[in-house]
Design a protein around this motif. Structure first.
Motif, PDB file in Angstrom:
ATOM      1  N   ILE A  74     -11.180 -18.872   9.253  1.00  0.00           N
ATOM      2  CA  ILE A  74      -9.997 -18.283   8.631  1.00  0.00           C
ATOM      3  C   ILE A  74      -8.972 -19.381   8.334  1.00  0.00           C
ATOM      4  N   PRO A  75      -8.104 -19.141   7.355  1.00  0.00           N
ATOM      5  CA  PRO A  75      -7.102 -20.154   7.007  1.00  0.00           C
ATOM      6  C   PRO A  75      -6.193 -20.494   8.178  1.00  0.00           C
ATOM      7  N   THR A  76      -5.571 -21.653   8.094  1.00  0.00           N
ATOM      8  CA  THR A  76      -4.687 -22.086   9.183  1.00  0.00           C
ATOM      9  C   THR A  76      -3.311 -21.435   9.110  1.00  0.00           C
ATOM     10  N   THR A  77      -2.997 -20.823   7.972  1.00  0.00           N
ATOM     11  CA  THR A  77      -1.707 -20.135   7.838  1.00  0.00           C
ATOM     12  C   THR A  77      -1.917 -18.796   7.137  1.00  0.00           C
ATOM     13  N   ALA A  78      -0.940 -17.907   7.291  1.00  0.00           N
ATOM     14  CA  ALA A  78      -1.001 -16.595   6.638  1.00  0.00           C
ATOM     15  C   ALA A  78      -0.862 -16.761   5.128  1.00  0.00           C
ATOM     16  N   PRO A  79      -1.452 -15.855   4.342  1.00  0.00           N
ATOM     17  CA  PRO A  79      -1.374 -15.977   2.875  1.00  0.00           C
ATOM     18  C   PRO A  79       0.043 -15.735   2.363  1.00  0.00           C
ATOM     19  N   GLN A  80       0.419 -16.459   1.338  1.00  0.00           N
ATOM     20  CA  GLN A  80       1.727 -16.267   0.722  1.00  0.00           C
ATOM     21  C   GLN A  80       1.750 -15.030  -0.174  1.00  0.00           C
ATOM     22  N   GLU A  81       0.621 -14.736  -0.804  1.00  0.00           N
ATOM     23  CA  GLU A  81       0.519 -13.582  -1.695  1.00  0.00           C
ATOM     24  C   GLU A  81      -0.388 -12.514  -1.078  1.00  0.00           C
ATOM     25  N   PRO A  82      -0.186 -11.261  -1.436  1.00  0.00           N
ATOM     26  CA  PRO A  82      -1.012 -10.185  -0.877  1.00  0.00           C
ATOM     27  C   PRO A  82      -2.490 -10.362  -1.212  1.00  0.00           C
ATOM     28  N   GLU A  83      -3.338  -9.936  -0.310  1.00  0.00           N
ATOM     29  CA  GLU A  83      -4.775  -9.936  -0.553  1.00  0.00           C
ATOM     30  C   GLU A  83      -5.261  -8.497  -0.662  1.00  0.00           C
ATOM     31  N   THR A  84      -6.463  -8.313  -1.141  1.00  0.00           N
ATOM     32  CA  THR A  84      -6.977  -6.960  -1.360  1.00  0.00           C
ATOM     33  C   THR A  84      -7.602  -6.397  -0.086  1.00  0.00           C
ATOM     34  N   PHE A  85      -7.619  -5.073  -0.041  1.00  0.00           N
ATOM     35  CA  PHE A  85      -8.259  -4.383   1.081  1.00  0.00           C
ATOM     36  C   PHE A  85      -9.750  -4.724   1.127  1.00  0.00           C
ATOM     37  N   GLU A  86     -10.375  -4.808  -0.064  1.00  0.00           N
ATOM     38  CA  GLU A  86     -11.803  -5.128  -0.123  1.00  0.00           C
ATOM     39  C   GLU A  86     -12.098  -6.475   0.532  1.00  0.00           C
TER      40      GLU A  86
ATOM     41  N   MET B  24       0.857  -1.196   0.000  1.00  0.00           N
ATOM     42  CA  MET B  24       0.000   0.000   0.000  1.00  0.00           C
ATOM     43  C   MET B  24       0.890   1.242   0.000  1.00  0.00           C
ATOM     44  N   ASN B  25       0.752   2.065  -1.032  1.00  0.00           N
ATOM     45  CA  ASN B  25       1.515   3.308  -1.089  1.00  0.00           C
ATOM     46  C   ASN B  25       0.681   4.464  -0.525  1.00  0.00           C
ATOM     47  N   ALA B  26       1.267   5.665  -0.527  1.00  0.00           N
ATOM     48  CA  ALA B  26       0.594   6.805   0.077  1.00  0.00           C
ATOM     49  C   ALA B  26      -0.719   7.112  -0.624  1.00  0.00           C
ATOM     50  N   SER B  27      -0.746   6.961  -1.935  1.00  0.00           N
ATOM     51  CA  SER B  27      -1.956   7.269  -2.688  1.00  0.00           C
ATOM     52  C   SER B  27      -3.095   6.335  -2.286  1.00  0.00           C
ATOM     53  N   GLU B  28      -2.781   5.044  -2.222  1.00  0.00           N
ATOM     54  CA  GLU B  28      -3.824   4.093  -1.831  1.00  0.00           C
ATOM     55  C   GLU B  28      -4.205   4.288  -0.365  1.00  0.00           C
ATOM     56  N   PHE B  29      -3.222   4.631   0.466  1.00  0.00           N
ATOM     57  CA  PHE B  29      -3.529   4.862   1.876  1.00  0.00           C
ATOM     58  C   PHE B  29      -4.532   6.010   2.029  1.00  0.00           C
ATOM     59  N   ARG B  30      -4.352   7.083   1.268  1.00  0.00           N
ATOM     60  CA  ARG B  30      -5.309   8.187   1.321  1.00  0.00           C
ATOM     61  C   ARG B  30      -6.723   7.689   1.020  1.00  0.00           C
ATOM     62  N   ARG B  31      -6.833   6.865  -0.040  1.00  0.00           N
ATOM     63  CA  ARG B  31      -8.151   6.375  -0.453  1.00  0.00           C
ATOM     64  C   ARG B  31      -8.729   5.422   0.571  1.00  0.00           C
ATOM     65  N   ARG B  32      -7.900   4.452   1.005  1.00  0.00           N
ATOM     66  CA  ARG B  32      -8.386   3.450   1.959  1.00  0.00           C
ATOM     67  C   ARG B  32      -8.634   4.071   3.336  1.00  0.00           C
TER      68      ARG B  32
ATOM     69  N   LYS C  96      -9.764   7.072   3.925  1.00  0.00           N
ATOM     70  CA  LYS C  96     -11.077   7.711   3.881  1.00  0.00           C
ATOM     71  C   LYS C  96     -12.189   6.666   3.957  1.00  0.00           C
ATOM     72  N   GLU C  97     -11.969   5.539   3.294  1.00  0.00           N
ATOM     73  CA  GLU C  97     -12.956   4.461   3.345  1.00  0.00           C
ATOM     74  C   GLU C  97     -13.085   3.913   4.773  1.00  0.00           C
ATOM     75  N   MET C  98     -11.958   3.786   5.447  1.00  0.00           N
ATOM     76  CA  MET C  98     -11.991   3.255   6.811  1.00  0.00           C
ATOM     77  C   MET C  98     -12.679   4.238   7.762  1.00  0.00           C
ATOM     78  N   VAL C  99     -12.412   5.533   7.598  1.00  0.00           N
ATOM     79  CA  VAL C  99     -13.104   6.526   8.417  1.00  0.00           C
ATOM     80  C   VAL C  99     -14.605   6.427   8.189  1.00  0.00           C
ATOM     81  N   ASP C 100     -15.016   6.262   6.947  1.00  0.00           N
ATOM     82  CA  ASP C 100     -16.442   6.101   6.652  1.00  0.00           C
ATOM     83  C   ASP C 100     -16.994   4.839   7.306  1.00  0.00           C
ATOM     84  N   TYR C 101     -16.218   3.751   7.229  1.00  0.00           N
ATOM     85  CA  TYR C 101     -16.671   2.493   7.830  1.00  0.00           C
ATOM     86  C   TYR C 101     -16.846   2.661   9.347  1.00  0.00           C
TER      87      TYR C 101
END
Length: 487
Positions: A42-54, A1-9, A11-16
Motif C-alpha cells: 500500500i502507498p506510504t501516504t493517504a491519497p490526495q484525491e478520492p478513489e473508487t469503491f471498486e 458517497m451519497n445516499a443513493s450510492e450507499f444503497r447500491r454499495r 447491497k454489494e457489500m452485503v453480497d460480498y
C-alpha cells in the motif's frame, strides 16, 4: 458517497460478506504471509484525491484477505470461538448508522435503556440471582463491557476503592498509599493472564492459588493463602474465580470459594468468559452454582452466543460499588434526569467515556434465534467436542489431558513435550486446520476448540484424520532420529 450510492454499495457489500462466509471453507484457514507483508503493498501516504469503491474492494481481496486468519472457517479450532451471526451483523450496521456515543441516558435514552433491559433478559436466561438484575427498583444490574479483561479490571478497581474507604472510615489516619501497599488479590494458577494484568494496572499484588488435580481452585488452598497473608500483615480484598479456564476449561469450585469470600469480606469476581454462554442450557446451569456468593459476574456473549465482538456482559449486585468508584461529573456531562433514580449513566460503570449501541446486537440475536435456538447451538458444539474426544480415545497413541465438559478438548501424543511441539508445528504448517497449545503441569498440550458457527461433524472427522496423518509423520521422524543416534 451519497445516499443513493450507499444503497447500491451497501447491497454489494452485503453480497460480498455473504459470499465470503458461504465460501470460507474453501479459503486456507491460516495465511501464508510473513511479518511486514502488508506495508509494501500500500502507498506510504493517504491519497490526495478520492478513489473508487471498486478499487478498494479489489484491494480487499488482493491485500487484506491474504493476511486474514479465518476465525469463522469450519477448520478453525484455535483459542475459543468468536461469535458471528447475520442478525448481529445487521444490528452492527444499524449501530453504525445511529452513531450515538451513549455515555449517559441523555446522550441517547434508547441506548441506555435497551442495554439495561437486555442485560436483565440475559441474566434471566442464565437464572442469575435476582440481586444481579436491575428490574425496576433493583440495586444491581448489568453493563456491556468491551472485554472480559476490562470487566476484571473494573471489578478489581471497584473492590480496591471499596476496601480503601472502609479501612479509612475505621482508621482515618490510614493513607491510601499505606493501604495499597498491603492489598492482595487472588486467583487460580489457571486464571487468564488478563487477571494478572488487572493487578499490574491496579497497582496491587496478585497471588496464584495452586489448583487441584482437576485444575480447579479449592477452598483449602485459598484459605491457607489468606491465613498466611493476614498473619504477615497484608490485606486480602479480591478473589477471581474462573468458570471455564482458557487452558483446559476447568471450573474453580464456587460453592467452596464463595462462602470463604463472604466470611472474609472479600470481593468475589466470577470470570466465565467462554463457558458462561453454556449456562443458558439447564443441563449446564449447575456449573454456575455458587454465583450467589459473587459481587460481580462476567461472560462474553461475543464468544459463544452469536453476538459479534465486542459484547462482554458484566453484572454487579450493587451498582453503587461501581458508580462510587468511577463517578466523575463535569458540568458538560450533566443532565436533568441523572439523579432521578429512574435511570443509570453507564459512563460511571466503565473505564472509557464513550460507548457504542452494542445492546442492539443482543436484541436482534435474542429475538431472531430465541432462547431455544441459542441452546441448540451450544448443545451442537458440545456434542461435536465429545465426538472429537471419542476419536482421540480410540487411538492409543494419544491421551486426553483434562475432562471434556463443554466445547474444548485438550489432548496430546503420549511422549515428550518436544514430540508434541513437533506435532503442532506440522499441523499448523500444513494450514489445513488451525490449533493452539496450552501448558498443563509443564506438559505441552494441544487444544481442539469447536469454534465456527458452520462447523459440522464431517469437519471434525477430517480434522482428526489430518492430525493422525501428521502424528504418523512426526512419530516416524522421531523413530528415524532415534535409529540414527543408536547407530
Amino acid at each position: 458517497m451519497n445516499a443513493s450510492e450507499f444503497r447500491r454499495r451497501g447491497k454489494e457489500m452485503v453480497d460480498y460478506v455473504a459470499d465470503y462466509l458461504e465460501g470460507i471453507e474453501g479459503r486456507q484457514v491460516f495465511p501464508d504471509v510473513d511479518p511486514g507483508y502488508l506495508r509494501p503493498l500500500i502507498p506510504t501516504t493517504a491519497p490526495q484525491e478520492p478513489e473508487t469503491f471498486e478499487a478498494i474492494i479489489e484491494d480487499v481481496e488482493k491485500i487484506i484477505m491474504p493476511g486474514v486468519t479465518h476465525w469463522h472457517s469450519p477448520y478453525f479450532f484455535a483459542y475459543f470461538p468468536t461469535a458471528s451471526s447475520y442478525p448481529a451483523m445487521l444490528a452492527d450496521m444499524l449501530c453504525g448508522a445511529i452513531g450515538c456515543i451513549g455515555f449517559s441516558w441523555a446522550a441517547s435514552p434508547a441506548c441506555t435503556e435497551l442495554e439495561t433491559v437486555m442485560m436483565d433478559w440475559l441474566g434471566k436466561m442464565l437464572q442469575l440471582p435476582e440481586a444481579f438484575l436491575a428490574g425496576e427498583a433493583g440495586e444491581g444490574g448489568g453493563v456491556i463491557q468491551g472485554t472480559a479483561s476490562e470487566a476484571t479490571l473494573v471489578a478489581l478497581l471497584a473492590a480496591r476503592t471499596k476496601v480503601t474507604r472502609r479501612l479509612q472510615a475505621a482508621s482515618p489516619e490510614l493513607t491510601q498509599a499505606a493501604i495499597m501497599e498491603k492489598l492482595v488479590a487472588y486467583a487460580s494458577d489457571q486464571a487468564h493472564s488478563s487477571v494478572e494484568k488487572a493487578g499490574l494496572i491496579g497497582g496491587v499484588r496478585l497471588k496464584a492459588i495452586p489448583s487441584d488435580g482437576k485444575f480447579a481452585m479449592r477452598a483449602s488452598a485459598l484459605q491457607e493463602a489468606l491465613e498466611r497473608d493476614k498473619a504477615a500483615g497484608l490485606i486480602p480484598f479480591f478473589v477471581v474465580a474462573t468458570l471455564g479456564t482458557t487452558s483446559c476449561c476447568s471450573f474453580d469450585n464456587l460453592l467452596e470459594v464463595g462462602p470463604i469470600c463472604h466470611e472474609e469480606g472479600l470481593w468475589l469476581h466470577v470470570d466465565a468468559a467462554y463457558a458462561g454462554s453454556a449456562f443458558i442450557c439447564p443441563e449446564f446451569r449447575h456449573l454456575l452454582n455458587g454465583v450467589e456468593f459473587a459481587d460481580s459476574f462476567n461472560f462474553n456473549p461475543h464468544k459463544w452466543l452469536l453476538v459479534n465482538f465486542d459484547c462482554s456482559a458484566m453484572w454487579v449486585k450493587k451498582r453503587t460499588d461501581l458508580t462510587g468508584a468511577f463517578r466523575l461529573d463535569p458540568v458538560y456531562l450533566r443532565h436533568s434526569h441523572q439523579d432521578s433514580g429512574l435511570i443509570t449513566d453507564y459512563r460511571h460503570w466503565q473505564l472509557p467515556l464513550g460507548r457504542r449501541f452494542r445492546s442492539l446486537k443482543m436484541w436482534f440475536v435474542f429475538r431472531m434465534y430465541g432462547v431455544k435456538g441459542l441452546q441448540a447451538y451450544i448443545r451442537k458444539h458440545v456434542q461435536l467436542s465429545h465426538a472429537f474426544e471419542a476419536l482421540v480415545r480410540q487411538d492409543t497413541r494419544f491421551e486426553i489431558c483434562a475432562e471434556v465438559i463443554l466445547g474444548l478438548v485438550c489432548f496430546r501424543l503420549k511422549g515428550s513435550n518436544k514430540l508434541n511441539e513437533a506435532l503442532l508445528e506440522s499441523i499448523n504448517s500444513a494450514k489445513k486446520i488451525h490449533l493452539v497449545p496450552c501448558s498443563l503441569r509443564d506438559r505441552f498440550v494441544l487444544r481442539f476448540a469447536i469454534c465456527s458457527r458452520t462447523v459440522e461433524l464431517a469437519h471434525v472427522q477430517l480434522a482428526w484424520e489430518h492430525i493422525q496423518e501428521m502424528a504418523a509423520t512426526v512419530l516416524r521422524a522421531q523413530g528415524e532420529e532415534k535409529a540414527e543416534i543408536k547407530n
